[in-house]
Design a protein around this motif. Structure first.
Motif, short mmCIF file in Angstrom:
data_model
loop_
_atom_site.label_atom_id
_atom_site.label_comp_id
_atom_site.label_asym_id
_atom_site.label_seq_id
_atom_site.Cartn_x
_atom_site.Cartn_y
_atom_site.Cartn_z
N GLY A 91 20.09 62.30 64.64
CA GLY A 91 19.93 61.59 62.96
C GLY A 91 20.65 60.41 63.04
O GLY A 91 20.54 59.80 61.81
N ILE A 92 21.46 60.29 63.93
CA ILE A 92 22.39 59.06 63.73
C ILE A 92 22.36 58.17 64.91
O ILE A 92 22.31 58.48 65.98
N ARG A 126 15.42 68.62 65.49
CA ARG A 126 14.87 67.18 65.35
C ARG A 126 13.79 67.34 64.35
O ARG A 126 13.81 66.08 63.56
N TYR A 127 13.40 68.23 64.07
CA TYR A 127 12.23 68.37 62.91
C TYR A 127 13.10 67.88 61.49
O TYR A 127 12.46 67.21 60.73
N ASP A 128 14.21 68.58 61.27
CA ASP A 128 14.91 68.04 60.26
C ASP A 128 15.04 66.40 59.90
O ASP A 128 15.30 66.02 58.83
N ILE A 129 15.11 65.81 60.98
CA ILE A 129 14.97 64.21 60.69
C ILE A 129 13.73 63.80 60.88
O ILE A 129 13.75 62.90 59.84
N THR A 130 13.01 64.00 61.72
CA THR A 130 11.73 63.21 61.69
C THR A 130 10.37 64.04 60.80
O THR A 130 9.56 63.29 60.40
N LEU A 131 10.71 65.26 60.46
CA LEU A 131 9.59 66.05 59.67
C LEU A 131 8.36 66.13 60.34
O LEU A 131 7.27 66.26 59.72
N GLN A 132 8.29 65.77 61.80
CA GLN A 132 6.99 65.93 62.63
C GLN A 132 7.17 67.43 63.09
O GLN A 132 7.74 68.00 63.69
#
Lengths: 340, 264
Positions: A119-120, A244-250
């Motif tokens: 996320g960073i 990773r979903y929490d960042i990209t929402l994919q």
């Protein structure tokens, strides 16, 4: 003759003394010969001794937290390769527990993103997260700056590092980056072998072959990660951390986490993003027969219709023997990186 | 009859003299002050934080306790069609309803008559990814931007609205809409950046001279966050932050700005 002996003794003493000094003398950042080009933007933050010394002091300073109890070094312990030994998830302020396993601080100049979910994107922005997270250091950036401005020591340290005693967000974060960037681990047996200064024994060699065949596609040499996000078939944990979903929402990023480096594995237990495996054997058992099939499971773990990585017990032993060559004792004992 | 004729002449003279007044000569190398007033309202009522009670199209009553949003990247178009891009470094503003002096950002622009205003609601992707040393003023995570910055998913929150509603099932009946996402840095994400363009012709152009400032008065109708292409129900969506639904809210709030008048 006596004089000769005396000279030799002096000479030896000199060498011994020097050797002791070597790990404690700041020599700036140098790219290890066997590593690729770093991705960090040194041009906007050139590393200097004063900047590094300031960053180190900040790193070990609990006054960065809301109640003066938690420093960066509280969760990132050098003897554990800057992880929090024995904690499956990080243990922060007011005895709060985080949701993920403390990642190591090493070779960050090569990392294009930070945190288990990436996320960073920039090391300079990274410390804001733990400093302001209410279950880590629980503070505000504004408070940290006020504390530092009011201290007796910091204004002069900022003066030395940045040319004036002004303390601001950018300087605070850049000093911390300078310390973290200097945490380079490149003195493992593996590194010596790659430099032609040592050789693997039979077991290690067999393990290295197994590693290259089964693991290196994600844990890419020489940093032992390719910094991608992958779903390795872990069952979702009790908080249903989707990574990773929490960042990209994919959808395709659900339950993906960053491939962690394997360097210094001996010191960084427990393993996985939530520290669910206490030992390396548990990790290998997982890859052997516990990988869960799911739509996002990495293709590297479903070869020829088989889920996971089949390993016999002797293969596991060989693999572990190789993985132990990634431990870097010089790094975890480097006094230059320790609290002074 | 004579009297009527006379008054007609007077009237014509009066109009002519007026007309002369409204076509001043502009010196485009001189600059003057243009302010843009973000007057936050809810439907046909003034916005009163904490006390005002409003009802959205889903029939839900609510109060607002916090309203903050970033506006940036102002571009002004003159009546002759030429544009002036306000230098980016001096073009980020955080509108905070609880702090009235933040709601009227002031810009320096060349003299001229301006008939179109455009700005970004949020912080553009470039500034979202720029070196920390360039994030000063309202963009400093240690300063005003504290609370408007996601540290764990590096990026600014563009629009933050919090309040209470009896229909919310959250603790304290709160609702929170924190909308950001600039399109992603290491991987593409939702892009909730919105450019708002307003034609000022109908309700008054802004005439700027070095000696004469102007104020473009906008109404920002917060009700449109709820009522729009998709009506938002607080009961169904009491907390919206980094989620696909954030795009639905952003698609509504893009329509909340209207030009009310210009004070020249």
């Amino acid at each position: 003759m006596k004089l000769k002996i005396l000279i030799i003794i002096f000479f030896l003493a000199g060498i011994v003394a020097c050797k002791k000094e070597i790990t404690q003398v700041f020599a700036g950042f140098t790219k290890p010969d066997i590593f690729p080009t770093p991705v960090y933007h040194f041009e906007t933050n050139p590393i200097t001794e004063a900047g590094f010394v300031l960053g180190r002091k900040l790193f070990y300073d609990a006054s960065l937290s809301a109640n003066n109890t938690i420093s960066c070094g509280f969760c990132h312990i050098q003897t554990s390769a800057f992880t929090q030994h024995g904690h499956s998830v990080s243990h922060g302020i007011f005895d709060s527990l985080g949701v993920r396993n403390t990642p190591p601080i090493m070779n960050l100049a090569w990392s294009p993103s930070f945190m288990w979910d990436g996320g960073i994107p920039n090391l300079d922005l990274q410390p804001i997260a733990p400093i302001t997270n209410h279950i880590e250091m629980g503070n505000t950036m504004d408070n940290v700056l006020t504390t530092l401005r009011q201290s007796k020591e910091y204004p002069s340290l900022f003066q030395k590092a940045f040319g004036s005693s002004e303390i601001n967000t950018a300087r605070l974060l850049k000093a911390l980056s300078q310390f973290m960037l200097m945490c380079v681990s490149d003195q493992s047996k593996y590194d010596s072998v790659m430099r032609g200064q040592a050789v693997f024994n039979t077991n290690e060699n067999a393990g290295y072959a197994l590693f290259k065949a089964n693991c290196a596609v994600c844990h890419k040499e020489p940093l032992f990660t390719d910094y991608t996000f992958r779903n390795n078939g872990l069952t979702p944990n009790f908080i249903n951390d989707m990574g990773r979903y929490d960042i990209t929402l994919q959808e395709t990023d659900k339950y993906k986490f960053k491939v962690p480096t394997l360097r210094n594995l001996q010191y960084t237990a427990p393993y996985m993003h939530d520290g669910r495996f206490l030992t390396l054997d548990a990790v290998l058992d997982f890859y052997d027969h516990e990988v869960q099939n799911n739509p996002n499971l990495d293709t590297a773990l479903r070869k020829n219709g088989h889920i996971g990585i089949s390993l016999s017990s002797s293969e596991k032993q060989q693999l572990v023997a190789f993985l132990q060559t990634l431990n870097d004792k010089v790094f975890i004992e480097n006094k230059l990186l320790s609290e002074q | 009859m004579k009297y009527t004729f006379l008054s007609l002449i007077v009237l014509v003279i009066f109009f002519t003299s007026c007309k002369k007044d409204i076509t001043p000569e502009y010196n485009s190398s001189a600059t003057g002050q243009l302010s843009v007033e973000f007057d936050n309202v809810v439907g046909n009522q003034d916005l009163q934080l904490n006390t005002g009670v409003y009802t959205n199209a889903s029939g839900e009553t609510f109060k607002l306790t916090l309203l903050k949003y970033f506006v940036s990247n102002f571009i002004l178009t003159k009546t002759d069609g030429t544009t002036y891009i306000v230098p980016q470094d001096s073009c980020y503003f955080l509108i905070d309803e609880s702090s009235p002096n933040t709601t009227i950002p002031k810009l320096r622009v060349p003299e001229g008559e301006y008939s179109k205003l455009s700005f970004v609601l949020g912080v553009d992707s470039l500034r979202n990814t720029v070196d920390i040393s360039k994030r000063t003023g309202v963009l400093d995570p240690a300063g005003t931007a504290a609370g408007m910055y996601w540290s764990w998913n590096s990026g600014y929150i563009f629009f933050k609205m919090e309040g209470t509603s009896p229909v919310s099932t959250q603790n304290g009946n709160i609702f929170q809409y924190h909308i950001g996402l600039f399109g992603g840095y290491t991987a593409p994400t939702i892009n909730n950046l919105k450019t708002i363009t307003l034609d000022l012709t109908a309700r008054g152009t802004a005439k700027i001279k070095a000696t004469k400032s102007a104020n473009i008065h906008l109404l920002v109708d917060i009700m449109k966050v709820f009522n729009g292409t998709t009506n938002i129900s607080i009961a169904k969506n009491s907390v919206v932050m980094v989620s696909p639904f954030s795009a639905t809210i952003a698609n509504n709030y893009v329509n909340m700005f209207s030009h009310n008048h210009t004070e020249n």
